[in-house]
Design an enzyme around this catalytic site. Structure first.
Site, PDB file in Angstrom:
ATOM      1  N   CYS A  85       0.820  -1.226   0.000  1.00  0.00           N
ATOM      2  CA  CYS A  85       0.000   0.000   0.000  1.00  0.00           C
ATOM      3  C   CYS A  85       0.849   1.269   0.000  1.00  0.00           C
ATOM      4  O   CYS A  85       0.359   2.337  -0.355  1.00  0.00           O
ATOM      5  CB  CYS A  85      -0.953   0.008   1.187  1.00  0.00           C
ATOM      6  N   HIS A 132      -3.382   7.422   1.594  1.00  0.00           N
ATOM      7  CA  HIS A 132      -3.730   6.074   1.142  1.00  0.00           C
ATOM      8  C   HIS A 132      -5.102   5.738   1.715  1.00  0.00           C
ATOM      9  O   HIS A 132      -5.375   5.989   2.891  1.00  0.00           O
ATOM     10  CB  HIS A 132      -2.688   5.075   1.639  1.00  0.00           C
ATOM     11  N   ASN A 150      -9.940  -0.223  -0.628  1.00  0.00           N
ATOM     12  CA  ASN A 150      -8.485  -0.105  -0.570  1.00  0.00           C
ATOM     13  C   ASN A 150      -7.893  -0.701  -1.850  1.00  0.00           C
ATOM     14  O   ASN A 150      -7.951  -1.913  -2.047  1.00  0.00           O
ATOM     15  CB  ASN A 150      -7.984  -0.847   0.674  1.00  0.00           C
TER      16      ASN A 150
HETATM   17  N1  ACO Z   1     -18.735  -8.432   8.469  1.00  0.00           N
HETATM   18  C1  ACO Z   1     -19.282  -8.656   9.657  1.00  0.00           C
HETATM   19  N2  ACO Z   1     -18.570  -8.940  10.747  1.00  0.00           N
HETATM   20  C2  ACO Z   1     -17.231  -8.992  10.609  1.00  0.00           C
HETATM   21  C3  ACO Z   1     -16.600  -8.773   9.389  1.00  0.00           C
HETATM   22  C4  ACO Z   1     -17.405  -8.487   8.283  1.00  0.00           C
HETATM   23  N3  ACO Z   1     -16.894  -8.252   7.064  1.00  0.00           N
HETATM   24  N4  ACO Z   1     -15.268  -8.888   9.557  1.00  0.00           N
HETATM   25  C5  ACO Z   1     -15.064  -9.155  10.851  1.00  0.00           C
HETATM   26  N5  ACO Z   1     -16.262  -9.230  11.496  1.00  0.00           N
HETATM   27  C6  ACO Z   1     -16.526  -9.519  12.889  1.00  0.00           C
HETATM   28  C7  ACO Z   1     -15.352 -10.184  13.563  1.00  0.00           C
HETATM   29  O1  ACO Z   1     -15.385 -11.577  13.341  1.00  0.00           O
HETATM   30  C8  ACO Z   1     -15.583  -9.822  15.006  1.00  0.00           C
HETATM   31  O2  ACO Z   1     -16.535 -10.697  15.535  1.00  0.00           O
HETATM   32  P1  ACO Z   1     -16.330 -11.299  17.021  1.00  0.00           P
HETATM   33  O3  ACO Z   1     -16.300 -10.098  17.907  1.00  0.00           O
HETATM   34  O4  ACO Z   1     -17.518 -12.176  17.177  1.00  0.00           O
HETATM   35  O5  ACO Z   1     -15.022 -12.013  16.977  1.00  0.00           O
HETATM   36  C9  ACO Z   1     -16.199  -8.438  14.917  1.00  0.00           C
HETATM   37  O6  ACO Z   1     -16.684  -8.288  13.582  1.00  0.00           O
HETATM   38  C10 ACO Z   1     -15.240  -7.319  15.218  1.00  0.00           C
HETATM   39  O7  ACO Z   1     -14.062  -7.535  14.452  1.00  0.00           O
HETATM   40  P2  ACO Z   1     -12.804  -6.639  14.628  1.00  0.00           P
HETATM   41  O8  ACO Z   1     -11.700  -7.189  13.781  1.00  0.00           O
HETATM   42  O9  ACO Z   1     -12.548  -6.408  16.077  1.00  0.00           O
HETATM   43  O10 ACO Z   1     -13.355  -5.286  13.987  1.00  0.00           O
HETATM   44  P3  ACO Z   1     -12.632  -3.889  13.897  1.00  0.00           P
HETATM   45  O11 ACO Z   1     -13.476  -2.841  14.475  1.00  0.00           O
HETATM   46  O12 ACO Z   1     -11.197  -3.983  14.332  1.00  0.00           O
HETATM   47  O13 ACO Z   1     -12.628  -3.630  12.329  1.00  0.00           O
HETATM   48  C11 ACO Z   1     -11.196  -3.772  10.406  1.00  0.00           C
HETATM   49  C12 ACO Z   1     -11.990  -4.544  11.453  1.00  0.00           C
HETATM   50  C13 ACO Z   1     -12.158  -2.968   9.544  1.00  0.00           C
HETATM   51  C14 ACO Z   1     -10.441  -4.778   9.558  1.00  0.00           C
HETATM   52  C15 ACO Z   1     -10.201  -2.834  11.112  1.00  0.00           C
HETATM   53  O14 ACO Z   1      -9.473  -3.514  12.089  1.00  0.00           O
HETATM   54  C16 ACO Z   1      -9.270  -2.180  10.150  1.00  0.00           C
HETATM   55  O15 ACO Z   1      -9.657  -1.397   9.324  1.00  0.00           O
HETATM   56  N6  ACO Z   1      -7.950  -2.448  10.250  1.00  0.00           N
HETATM   57  C17 ACO Z   1      -7.006  -1.880   9.352  1.00  0.00           C
HETATM   58  C18 ACO Z   1      -6.875  -2.816   8.219  1.00  0.00           C
HETATM   59  C19 ACO Z   1      -6.503  -2.138   6.954  1.00  0.00           C
HETATM   60  O16 ACO Z   1      -6.884  -1.043   6.649  1.00  0.00           O
HETATM   61  N7  ACO Z   1      -5.731  -2.865   6.168  1.00  0.00           N
HETATM   62  C20 ACO Z   1      -5.410  -2.421   4.880  1.00  0.00           C
HETATM   63  C21 ACO Z   1      -3.995  -2.511   4.556  1.00  0.00           C
HETATM   64  S1  ACO Z   1      -2.997  -1.625   5.663  1.00  0.00           S
HETATM   65  C22 ACO Z   1      -3.266  -0.131   5.347  1.00  0.00           C
HETATM   66  O17 ACO Z   1      -3.489   0.192   4.238  1.00  0.00           O
HETATM   67  C23 ACO Z   1      -3.239   0.847   6.439  1.00  0.00           C
END
Ligand code: ACO
Length: 324
Positions: free
Chosen positions: A114, A251, A281
Site C-alpha cells: 500500500c 492512502h 483499498n
Molecule cells: N462483516 C461482519 N462482521 C465482521 C466482518 C465483516 N466483514 N469482519 C469481521 N467481522 C466480525 C469479527 O469476526 C468480530 O466478531 P467477534 O467479535 O464475534 O469475533 C467483529 O466483527 C469485530 O471484528 P474486529 O476485527 O474487532 O473489527 P474492527 O473494528 O477492528 O474492524 C477492520 C476490522 C475494519 C479490519 C479494522 O481492524 C481495520 O480497518 N484495520 C485496518 C486494516 C486495513 O486497513 N488494512 C489495509 C492494509 S494496511 C493499510 O493500508 C493501512
C-alpha cells in the site's frame, strides 16, 4: 537553483464492474452496515476476467500522458508500484513500456504494497535529482481481487482494483517550499511486523499466489501511529504546519484511519480527499486514484500544497509533500 520533480499530468482507470456491499453480503456473512461503520467502504471495482494489472496501468497512464500533453515516447523512466503483478516476472512495467514508451529506457516495479506509490515518488524524485531522468511516468496499479480469499469476510470486503498514474518532468526551482514539485519524501519500514499483513503464498515459499491475511486490529493500531508520524516528519522537514496544507491525499484503507490522521494533525476534514467509500483499498493505486479525483473535479489546483501518506504490509510507510 534546485531540480524539482513537477507533476505535469494525473490520470486513473477503474474497471467497469462495481461490487456493492450488498452483493458481498450474499457471498459471506457480512452486511452493508458493518462494512460502512467499520471501514467507510460502500463499494469497490473489480477487474474483468482476463483484465490484468498491466491493462489497468496502461489505461491510467494514457490518461496521465494526455493530461500532461506529453507523448509516451518522451518518457525516460517508467516505474510501476504494484503488489499484484501480471506474473512473478518480468515486471509489470515491461508490458507498460512495450505499450507506451520507447524501448531502452529503464523500467521496473516497486513492491511496497500500500506504500508503493509513495515509495515510487521517492524513487522517481531521486532519479530526477540525480540527473538520471527528465520525464518519468509513475503508476500505481493493482488487481487485489485476485489475491483475496472471497470466503474470508475479515479481508474480502476491504479491497478493490484500479490504477492511477502521474507524469513528472524535471524543472528548475529556487529550493524553497514555494517551488512547484516534490518538496520532500520520507520512507520507513519495519520488517519485524511482516506477519501482520501478508499474502500466504509466493514463488519461493509455496509456489502459489496465495491470499491476503491480516491482523486487522494490529494493522489499524500501527497505521494511526505511523501515519501521524510520517505526516509530522514531512511538515517538520519543510518547516510548515498543518495549516499550510491545502490537501491531504492519504492512502485509502479505512475511513476511520483517515479521520484519525486528520484529527491528530488538527486538519479540517474538508481538506482530506476521500475515495475509500467508492474504491475501497486499492493498495498502491489508491493515492493516485484519489489525487486524480481531486484534480479532475477541480478541488486540487496548480500551486496548492498536497501531502500524501501511506502505510502497508511490511510494514512500510511514508509521506511525500508536493506543490502541484
Ligand atoms: N462483516 C461482519 N462482521 C465482521 C466482518 C465483516 N466483514 N469482519 C469481521 N467481522 C466480525 C469479527 O469476526 C468480530 O466478531 P467477534 O467479535 O464475534 O469475533 C467483529 O466483527 C469485530 O471484528 P474486529 O476485527 O474487532 O473489527 P474492527 O473494528 O477492528 O474492524 C477492520 C476490522 C475494519 C479490519 C479494522 O481492524 C481495520 O480497518 N484495520 C485496518 C486494516 C486495513 O486497513 N488494512 C489495509 C492494509 S494496511 C493499510 O493500508 C493501512
Amino acid at each position: 537553483m534546485t531540480v524539482r520533480t513537477v507533476i505535469r499530468g494525473v490520470g486513473s482507470y477503474l474497471p467497469e464492474r462495481v461490487v456493492s456491499n450488498a452483493e458481498l453480503a450474499t457471498r459471506v456473512d457480512t452486511s452493508d452496515e458493518w462494512i460502512v461503520e467499520r471501514s467507510g467502504i460502500r463499494q469497490r471495482y473489480v477487474a474483468a476476467d482476463g483484465q490484468l494489472t498491466s491493462d489497468l496501468a496502461i489505461a491510467a497512464a494514457r490518461k496521465a500522458l494526455a493530461a500532461a500533453g506529453i507523448d509516451g515516447q518522451a518518457v525516460d523512466l517508467l516505474v510501476v508500484a504494484t503488489a499484484t503483478p501480471d506474473q512473478t516476472f518480468p515486471a509489470t512495467a515491461a508490458k507498460v513500456q512495450a505499450a507506451l514508451c520507447r524501448p531502452g529506457i529503464p523500467s521496473f516495479d516497486v513492491q511496497a504494497v500500500c506504500s508503493g506509490f509513495v515509495y515510487g515518488l521517492a524513487v522517481i524524485d531521486n532519479f530526477i535529482k540525480a540527473g538520471q531522468a527528465k520525464t518519468a511516468l509513475l503508476i500505481g496499479a493493482e488487481t487485489f481481487s485476485r489475491i483475496l480469499d472471497w470466503n474470508d469476510r475479515t479481508t474480502c470486503v476491504l479491497f478493490g482494483d484500479g490504477a492511477g498514474a502521474i507524469v513528472v518532468t524535471a524543472e528548475a526551482g529556487e529550493g524553497t517550499t514555494a517551488d512547484r514539485g516534490i518538496l520532500s519524501t520520507h520512507l520507513h519500514s519495519d520488517g519485524r511486523q511482516h506477519d501482520m499483513l501478508y499474502v500466504d503464498g509466493g514463488p519461493s515459499s509455496t509456489q502459489t499466489t496465495g491470499h491476503v491475511r491480516m491482523k486487522g486490529k494490529e494493522v489499524f493500531r500501527h497505521a494511526v501511529v505511523n501515519l501521524a508520524e510520517a505526516v509530522r516528519e514531512a511538515l517538520d522537514a519543510n518547516k510548515l504546519t498543518a495549516a499550510d496544507l491545502d490537501w491531504l491525499v492519504p492512502h485509502q484503507a479505512n475511513k476511520r484511519i483517515l479521520d484519525s490522521t486528520a484529527q491528530k494533525l488538527g486538519l479540517d476534514p474538508s481538506k482530506v480527499i476521500v475515495t475509500v467509500d467508492q474504491h475501497a483499498n486499492t493498495s498502491a493505486a489508491s493515492i493516485p486514484l484519489a489525487l486524480d479525483a481531486g484534480v479532475r473535479d477541480g478541488r486540487i489546483k496548480p500551486g496548492q500544497l498536497v501531502l500524501m501518506e501511506a502505510m502497508g504490509g511490511g510494514f512500510t510507510w511514508g509521506s511525500a509533500l508536493v506543490r502541484m
